[in-house]
Design a protein around this motif. Structure first.
Motif, PDB file in Angstrom:
ATOM      1  N   LEU A 121      28.039  22.737  31.980  1.00  0.00           N
ATOM      2  CA  LEU A 121      28.209  22.551  33.414  1.00  0.00           C
ATOM      3  C   LEU A 121      29.202  21.748  34.010  1.00  0.00           C
ATOM      4  CD1 LEU A 121      24.235  22.688  34.347  1.00  0.00           C
ATOM      5  CD2 LEU A 121      25.966  24.254  34.908  1.00  0.00           C
ATOM      6  N   GLY A 122      29.491  20.573  33.335  1.00  0.00           N
ATOM      7  CA  GLY A 122      30.648  19.719  33.675  1.00  0.00           C
ATOM      8  C   GLY A 122      31.784  20.152  33.768  1.00  0.00           C
ATOM      9  N   VAL A 123      32.209  21.227  32.999  1.00  0.00           N
ATOM     10  CA  VAL A 123      33.237  21.965  32.905  1.00  0.00           C
ATOM     11  C   VAL A 123      33.199  22.795  34.176  1.00  0.00           C
ATOM     12  CG1 VAL A 123      34.795  23.790  31.971  1.00  0.00           C
ATOM     13  CG2 VAL A 123      33.868  21.834  30.465  1.00  0.00           C
ATOM     14  N   ALA A 124      32.246  23.632  34.534  1.00  0.00           N
ATOM     15  CA  ALA A 124      31.983  24.693  35.667  1.00  0.00           C
ATOM     16  C   ALA A 124      32.252  23.872  36.813  1.00  0.00           C
ATOM     17  CB  ALA A 124      30.810  25.131  35.337  1.00  0.00           C
ATOM     18  N   LEU A 130      29.450  26.440  41.231  1.00  0.00           N
ATOM     19  CA  LEU A 130      28.255  26.165  40.873  1.00  0.00           C
ATOM     20  C   LEU A 130      27.551  27.335  40.299  1.00  0.00           C
ATOM     21  CD1 LEU A 130      27.671  24.842  44.696  1.00  0.00           C
ATOM     22  CD2 LEU A 130      28.039  23.460  42.249  1.00  0.00           C
ATOM     23  N   HIS A 131      26.563  27.097  39.394  1.00  0.00           N
ATOM     24  CA  HIS A 131      25.725  28.123  38.914  1.00  0.00           C
ATOM     25  C   HIS A 131      24.600  28.694  39.703  1.00  0.00           C
ATOM     26  CE1 HIS A 131      23.261  30.178  36.135  1.00  0.00           C
ATOM     27  NE2 HIS A 131      24.224  30.074  35.115  1.00  0.00           N
ATOM     28  N   ARG A 132      23.878  27.792  40.233  1.00  0.00           N
ATOM     29  CA  ARG A 132      22.670  28.165  41.258  1.00  0.00           C
ATOM     30  C   ARG A 132      21.520  28.923  40.514  1.00  0.00           C
ATOM     31  NH1 ARG A 132      25.086  30.963  46.478  1.00  0.00           N
ATOM     32  NH2 ARG A 132      25.412  32.595  44.780  1.00  0.00           N
ATOM     33  N   ASP A 133      21.521  29.126  39.321  1.00  0.00           N
ATOM     34  CA  ASP A 133      20.283  29.858  38.678  1.00  0.00           C
ATOM     35  C   ASP A 133      19.965  29.235  37.323  1.00  0.00           C
ATOM     36  OD1 ASP A 133      17.975  31.340  38.656  1.00  0.00           O
ATOM     37  OD2 ASP A 133      19.315  33.187  38.477  1.00  0.00           O
ATOM     38  N   SER A 187      24.120  22.826  45.460  1.00  0.00           N
ATOM     39  CA  SER A 187      25.060  21.657  45.191  1.00  0.00           C
ATOM     40  C   SER A 187      24.907  21.500  43.734  1.00  0.00           C
ATOM     41  CB  SER A 187      24.468  20.441  45.872  1.00  0.00           C
ATOM     42  OG  SER A 187      23.232  20.017  45.444  1.00  0.00           O
ATOM     43  N   ILE A 188      25.813  20.504  43.170  1.00  0.00           N
ATOM     44  CA  ILE A 188      25.727  20.073  41.882  1.00  0.00           C
ATOM     45  C   ILE A 188      24.243  19.500  41.403  1.00  0.00           C
ATOM     46  CG2 ILE A 188      26.729  18.294  40.334  1.00  0.00           C
ATOM     47  CD1 ILE A 188      29.538  18.816  41.583  1.00  0.00           C
ATOM     48  N   VAL A 280      24.571  10.914  45.995  1.00  0.00           N
ATOM     49  CA  VAL A 280      24.983  12.145  45.527  1.00  0.00           C
ATOM     50  C   VAL A 280      26.479  12.659  45.948  1.00  0.00           C
ATOM     51  CG1 VAL A 280      24.719  14.449  45.237  1.00  0.00           C
ATOM     52  CG2 VAL A 280      22.796  13.073  45.411  1.00  0.00           C
ATOM     53  N   GLY A 281      27.233  12.817  44.977  1.00  0.00           N
ATOM     54  CA  GLY A 281      28.645  12.861  45.226  1.00  0.00           C
ATOM     55  C   GLY A 281      28.935  14.390  46.093  1.00  0.00           C
TER      56      GLY A 281
END
Length: 390
Positions: A121-124, A130-133, A187-188, A280-281
């Motif tokens: 996830l850090g790379v994404a 964002l993944h979202r799921d 969001s992240i 939160v960034g």
């Protein structure tokens, strides 16, 4: 499409590996490169919907930009006789959901799983994706070293109780943050909250929010917090327990700000673990189709009330009124109403740094109590996370 048909004269399509609300995944063979693959095909009943087709294509493009050992690789994307498809890395292992179904995982395995998922996830996130799921069904086990790989970037689930697009909200409600359930944009922080819920579920052997009824589930997410890890498993080391407890805190300001932040805490970095209340960034420009949130009561963070002496309050009010009157008298332009700030669009694409996540933007923090002590697809598992789990 029947078994052993050819896709674009290159991919031999065989049996079904899994099904979801939006697509099914089939076993395949790349006749050009002589290697096994997994082929995700959009359901024929959805191919006529331009929005769903676009979201399916966005998934392929988003994931294809990511190259990491903890992310399922996208090999190809195309269209066969009107049906969009994605060609993925074929993995022989299980999903995290399969493993959890067998019972609670050893704490050491949970720590390793969390580290793998956060690395991917850090790379994404650094790439603006964002993944979202995030959920156990979208985490696949890779045979070499039994490492974990994140799958199903940006896919929207359309079938089943938990997988919902009601009101155009996308994701699996059991793993959504309170803000997301309230209708806030993805969001992240939402991805990281879901990672914390997966860690909790892996340790306990059941979902943190086990309700099946959507209304009851939404109410539980918005109004309650799962018991601390130490209360359900006393054999878990304090660092792992603290990381998971902080990741799923109801107050988003008490959670981790990035995948790297959470990984550092998981590794025992006391500064990351006990960093206190943090902001939160900013969310990077997502490479997936943004949806309108469901209309609902906003998720409001309330600062703790502080008792003040009534005389102190009266004096403060009189002081503010006096200063305001004096300022108005001196400034002749003060009666001109100020222009409202222009709205900022979050849908415009932004090219983020390929390797560095965007820095958090400063925020004005409200008084908050001291935070608690720290304490898809490819392979056999394709689509298994789309089944309702009780």
């Amino acid at each position: 499409m029947t078994g052993h048909e050819m896709l674009v004269d290159r991919y031999a399509v065989a049996g079904v590996l899994g099904r979801g609300g939006m697509a099914e995944v089939r076993e395949g063979w790349d006749t050009r490169l002589n290697r096994p693959v997994a082929i995700k095909l959009l359901h024929p009943t959805l191919t006529a919907d331009p929005g769903i087709r676009r979201r399916f294509e966005d998934e392929a493009r988003s994931a294809a930009r990511l190259c990491h050992q903890n992310i399922v690789t996208v090999y190809d994307f195309g269209n066969h006789q009107g049906t969009p498809f994605i060609v993925l890395e074929r993995l022989p292992g299980q999903t995290l959901a399969d493993i959890i179904a067998a019972g609670p995982m050893p704490a050491s395995h949970v720590r390793s799983m969390l580290d793998d998922v956060l690395a991917g996830l850090g790379v994404a996130h650094a790439a603006g994706v964002l993944h979202r799921d995030i959920k156990p069904g979208n985490i696949l086990v890779s045979a070499p070293g039994d490492s974990m790989k994140v799958a199903d970037f940006g896919i929207a689930k359309t079938g089943g109780v938990a997988h919902t697009m009601t009101g155009q909200i996308v994701g699996t409600m059991s793993y959504m943050s309170p803000e997301r359930v309230a209708g806030a944009p993805a969001s992240i922080g939402d991805d990281l909250y879901a990672v914390g819920l997966m860690g909790y579920e892996a340790l306990v052997g059941r979902r943190a929010f086990p309700q099946d009824n959507p209304a009851a589930l939404a109410h539980a997410i918005m109004d309650s917090t799962p018991p601390p890890v130490a209360a359900v498993r006393d054999d878990v080391d304090p660092v792992l327990a603290a990381v998971i407890d902080r990741a799923i805190a109801r107050n988003p300001l008490q959670r981790f700000t990035s995948a790297e932040h959470m990984r550092a805490a998981l590794a025992g970095d006391q500064r990351a673990l006990r960093g206190g209340v943090v902001s939160v960034g900013p969310r990077p420009a997502t490479k997936v189709l943004e949806e309108q949130p469901i209309p609902s009561t906003p998720y409001v963070l309330r600062a703790p009330r502080r008792r003040m002496r009534k005389y102190g309050v009266a004096a403060g009010v009189l002081g503010v009124l006096a200063v305001s009157a004096f300022a108005l008298a001196l400034d002749p332009a003060s009666s001109t109403p100020a222009r409202a700030p222009e709205p900022v669009s979050t849908s415009n694409p932004v090219t983020p740094s390929p390797n560095v996540a965007p820095p958090p933007s400063p925020v004005v923090q409200q008084p908050s109590p001291e935070p608690p002590a720290p304490g898809g697809p490819a392979g056999r598992g394709h689509g298994k996370g789309d089944k309702k789990r009780g």
